[in-house]
Design a protein around this motif. Structure first.
Motif, short mmCIF file in Angstrom:
data_model
loop_
_atom_site.label_atom_id
_atom_site.label_comp_id
_atom_site.label_asym_id
_atom_site.label_seq_id
_atom_site.Cartn_x
_atom_site.Cartn_y
_atom_site.Cartn_z
N HIS A 109 0.84 -1.21 0.00
CA HIS A 109 0.00 0.00 0.00
C HIS A 109 0.88 1.26 0.00
O HIS A 109 0.56 2.25 -0.67
CB HIS A 109 -0.93 -0.01 1.22
CG HIS A 109 -1.64 1.28 1.49
ND1 HIS A 109 -2.77 1.68 0.80
CD2 HIS A 109 -1.39 2.27 2.38
CE1 HIS A 109 -3.17 2.86 1.26
NE2 HIS A 109 -2.36 3.24 2.22
N HIS A 118 2.81 9.90 4.88
CA HIS A 118 1.93 8.74 4.72
C HIS A 118 2.67 7.45 5.07
O HIS A 118 2.16 6.60 5.80
CB HIS A 118 1.39 8.68 3.28
CG HIS A 118 0.51 7.50 3.05
ND1 HIS A 118 0.97 6.37 2.41
CD2 HIS A 118 -0.77 7.24 3.39
CE1 HIS A 118 -0.01 5.48 2.36
NE2 HIS A 118 -1.07 5.98 2.94
N HIS A 125 1.87 4.76 8.18
CA HIS A 125 1.71 3.31 8.08
C HIS A 125 2.78 2.59 8.89
O HIS A 125 2.55 1.48 9.37
CB HIS A 125 1.70 2.86 6.62
CG HIS A 125 0.33 3.05 6.02
ND1 HIS A 125 -0.66 2.11 6.13
CD2 HIS A 125 -0.21 4.11 5.36
CE1 HIS A 125 -1.77 2.58 5.55
NE2 HIS A 125 -1.52 3.79 5.07
FE FE Z 1 -2.73 4.81 3.64
#
Ligand code: FE
Ligand code: AVJ
Length: 439
Positions: free
Chosen positions: A53, A139, A143
């Motif tokens: 991701h 980001h 994560h």
């Molecule tokens: Fe995300």
């Protein structure tokens, strides 16, 4: 006060991307492929989902949106769209293997570094001051925190280790329990001129007025919280919001997540190790409902988000709001417990160099702090660059957390940074401090 030369911004972006990738490797190279693809908790994705991701978002925002390139692997986009698949069902998707995910991440990053070297960092809000590069680094670090939560939920021997955090400052025992914050206006939020990598929900800066209030000098400790537990706090509906009472009854909750009472004492599990609950450390792994109930039991309340930010940023001498409690300079290891440098909060009263002008400590780092406030847009909010970062979460369902935990990277942490979650959430690295009206 903020770096503005294009070369300095380019370097800052390189460094932020490299730091995030080094941390991703640290979190995923310490376990085998079986552990990367296992679901350690239905609350979390398998680690291998985050591993792909992260580059998928990087590809979408940097290679495609900024660079105008075609998708490298368009058929995988839906697998890594967080809105299409809830965490609990992600293990059953045809995800990339750990080897494929790492190769994809390396390929995207190679091309991103070429793009960063060549990009003009001005002219378009997405690239102005390297914003999209900073957003992508934030980001990945977010994560990384999520993956650290998965490590905490995982059973079995410890896979991670880190040095102990600093001891409390010499003056810690003599600190006042609370600090008075004067009433009146202050600037809440920020702008891209002041804070080039601020995310959409931190903007725009605007004037807020709050009546005078008192706020705890340090976060609520495990020792203080244990008195609430031992006083029967979890058995008395007087302290609880009705939905919180329903949650603790339904799930048989009687203490913070990862605590257990054994052999006449409270123990906790922390990254694969069981240890006595440390009385002087800020409490972790409590829901908003637990924080709210403790505050009521203590004759106090949670601070509002505006109160938290005023306590953290307001300088009564100049009247202006700082980027951080200690000033405008980027965090160093002397200011705050950030970046997974330690695998726990520091004891209450540590980090005297990180105190706010009014003397409030440990606002940044250590534990995310629940506030009384719902996650709502500031007046004049504009979603940027995508509605799914903040806008779709605005409303009474999510409560705001401030300040950042030991697991938050400096790039994703500042006096204006806003986090949010469901009030039932307990696995995140959240604690709280309390407040009261001064009037
Ligand atoms: Fe995300
Ligand atoms: C801001 C931490 C709530 O992890 O759900 C990551 C950050 N957004 N990918 C989350 C985020 C998209 C978000 N929080």
């Amino acid at each position: 006060t903020v770096t503005t030369s294009p070369e300095a911004l380019r370097q800052r972006a390189y460094d932020a991307l490299a730091a995030a990738r080094a941390r991703t490797a640290l979190l995923t190279d310490c376990v085998d492929d079986g552990e990367l693809t296992a679901q350690h908790s239905p609350l979390m994705s398998p680690l291998v989902w985050d591993l792909a991701h992260i580059p998928n978002q990087e590809e979408q925002w940097l290679l495609r949106a900024v660079g105008g390139r075609a998708a490298l692997w368009p058929e995988i986009d839906p697998l890594y769209d967080a809105f299409q698949h809830p965490r609990a069902t992600r293990p059953s998707l045809p995800l990339l293997s750990p080897r494929e995910a790492r190769a994809y991440a390396a390929e995207v990053r190679d091309r991103v570094l070429d793009l960063l070297g060549a990009a003009r960092l001005e002219g378009d809000p997405l690239v102005d001051a390297a914003f999209a590069f900073g957003m992508v680094a934030q980001h990945e670090q977010q994560h990384d925190e999520t993956m650290l939560i998965t490590h905490q939920l995982r059973r079995g021997p410890a896979a991670l280790s880190a040095p102990e955090p600093p001891r409390p400052a010499d003056d810690a025992a003599g600190l006042p329990a609370e600090v008075r914050v004067p009433g009146g206006p202050f600037t809440m939020g920020t702008s891209h001129d002041e804070e080039p990598w601020a995310l959409d929900n931190e903007r725009p800066g605007h004037v807020r007025s709050v009546p005078a209030f008192f706020i705890d000098t340090v976060p609520v400790t495990c020792g203080a919280y244990r008195r609430f537990v031992d006083d029967g706090g979890y058995r008395d509906p007087r302290w609880w919001a009705p939905e919180g009472w329903a949650q603790i009854r339904r799930h048989g909750i009687g203490a913070p997540l990862f605590w257990r009472y054994e052999g006449g004492q409270w123990l906790r599990r922390r990254f694969g190790v069981v240890e006595p609950v440390p009385d002087d450390e800020p409490v972790l792994h409590v829901s908003w409902y637990e924080a709210d109930a403790y505050a009521r039991w203590a004759g106090r309340r949670l601070p509002t988000e505006a109160e938290w930010e005023k306590a953290a940023r307001y300088d009564p001498v100049s009247g202006r709001s700082r980027r951080y409690p200690w000033g405008d300079a980027e965090p160093t290891p002397d200011h705050a417990n950030l970046g997974q440098r330690h695998l726990r909060p520091a004891p209450a009263g540590a980090y005297p160099a990180g105190a706010s002008p009014l003397g409030v400590r440990q606002l940044i780092g250590d534990v995310w702090e629940w506030t009384a406030s719902d996650f709502l847009p500031y007046p004049g909010f504009v979603a940027f660059p995508y509605r799914e970062y903040s806008e779709v979460f605005f409303g009474p369902g999510h409560k705001v957390l401030r300040g950042g935990s030991f697991a938050v990277a400096p790039v994703a942490c500042r006096g204006t940074f806003r986090n949010w979650d469901l009030p039932v959430r307990r696995q995140i690295f959240a604690g709280f401090r309390t407040a009261r009206d001064a009037g």
